[in-house]
Scaffold this active site. Sequence first.
Site, mmCIF file in Angstrom:
data_model
loop_
_atom_site.group_PDB
_atom_site.id
_atom_site.type_symbol
_atom_site.label_atom_id
_atom_site.label_comp_id
_atom_site.label_asym_id
_atom_site.label_seq_id
_atom_site.Cartn_x
_atom_site.Cartn_y
_atom_site.Cartn_z
ATOM 1 N N HIS A 1 0.246 -10.912 -7.668
ATOM 2 C CA HIS A 1 1.350 -9.947 -7.506
ATOM 3 C C HIS A 1 1.894 -10.010 -6.073
ATOM 4 C CE1 HIS A 1 -1.051 -7.739 -10.731
ATOM 5 N NE2 HIS A 1 0.133 -7.903 -11.295
ATOM 6 N N GLN B 1 5.796 -15.434 -21.220
ATOM 7 C CA GLN B 1 6.508 -14.201 -20.844
ATOM 8 C C GLN B 1 7.757 -14.542 -20.022
ATOM 9 O OE1 GLN B 1 4.715 -10.365 -19.483
ATOM 10 N NE2 GLN B 1 5.144 -11.133 -17.447
ATOM 11 N N SER C 1 -5.489 -9.198 -13.417
ATOM 12 C CA SER C 1 -6.053 -7.846 -13.300
ATOM 13 C C SER C 1 -7.267 -7.717 -14.207
ATOM 14 C CB SER C 1 -5.008 -6.803 -13.698
ATOM 15 O OG SER C 1 -3.859 -6.974 -12.909
ATOM 16 N N LYS D 1 1.923 -17.787 -14.320
ATOM 17 C CA LYS D 1 0.688 -17.684 -15.106
ATOM 18 C C LYS D 1 1.034 -17.220 -16.531
ATOM 19 C CE LYS D 1 -3.392 -15.124 -15.738
ATOM 20 N NZ LYS D 1 -3.198 -13.692 -15.897
#
Length: 292
Positions: A47, A163, A196, A159
């Site tokens: 991030h 998406q 995460s 990654k």
Amino acid sequence: MIETKNSTRRVTMISSISEMKEVSQSIQKQNLTIGLVPTMGCLHEGHLSLIKRSLESCDKTVVSIFVNPTQFGPNEDLDSYPRPLESDIEKLDEMGVDILFHPSKEEMYPTGYKTFVEIKNITEQLCGKSRPDLFQGVATIVLKLFNIIQPQNAFFGEKDWQQLAVIENLVKDLNLDVAIIRVPLVRESDGLAMSSRNRYLSVQERQSALSLSRTLQKAQDQIRQGITSAKTINNLIQKRLLETEGAKIDYISICDPVNFKEKEQIRGRTLIALAVKIGPSRLIDNCIIEEI
Ligand code: PAF
């Protein structure tokens, strides 16, 4: 705006859509550009690399933190998804992020909410196959964030390759005025792709998780040595993953990186993408084989 006890805090925290819209409009009126980094929080180096790119190239950087319920399936980890808000805010502060948009579930999906965005043809494969709700939820929330924040640039990591393709198609098909900036995947020093969900892993599971990046590395070595049969490479990947303690393969895909059609021969630009469940975490990783 949320009042904070910490007087040294610089990031402006906004939780209401109307306030976020007003602030964005006033930034645009000053002819300043907005960079948006949409996240679900639990911020890691991946991030931070997106945020860094935004800070470098845009006048104002907005980071959104919203664990989006519509992209989780019924048996997925929505409730247990990590939400370490205070430490996330500290990171945003340290980096000099201008605004944190952190709406509630009710703010984004009030009672009676009905509208969802469906993207066809590139959402049925790879992650979309085992997570059928995922990309409709992602496209819907990202479109809402774009409408609320009106960024000129939005930053997404490679990654989540599929998406990114979904979001690029959303922008193209719906004529949105936002540039999608791709940022390379960030790995831990031992190769594990940052996620995460890595924090769910025990020491042993984390060791097993290394198998994803190491297997991709091995596959790339074999391809460099001249193997072009996708089946041979797929078998090699499968064998190595099956040998990994606690690993359950969701998918191995050797496909076109734009339309996700499976390839028989590794010719032209090729995506190798994996999803593997290790203990409680479903992990993904990928690599691109440039034209050979
Ligand atoms: O990649 C993520 O963290 C999420 O899918 C996103 C893009 C923030 C949408 O909820």
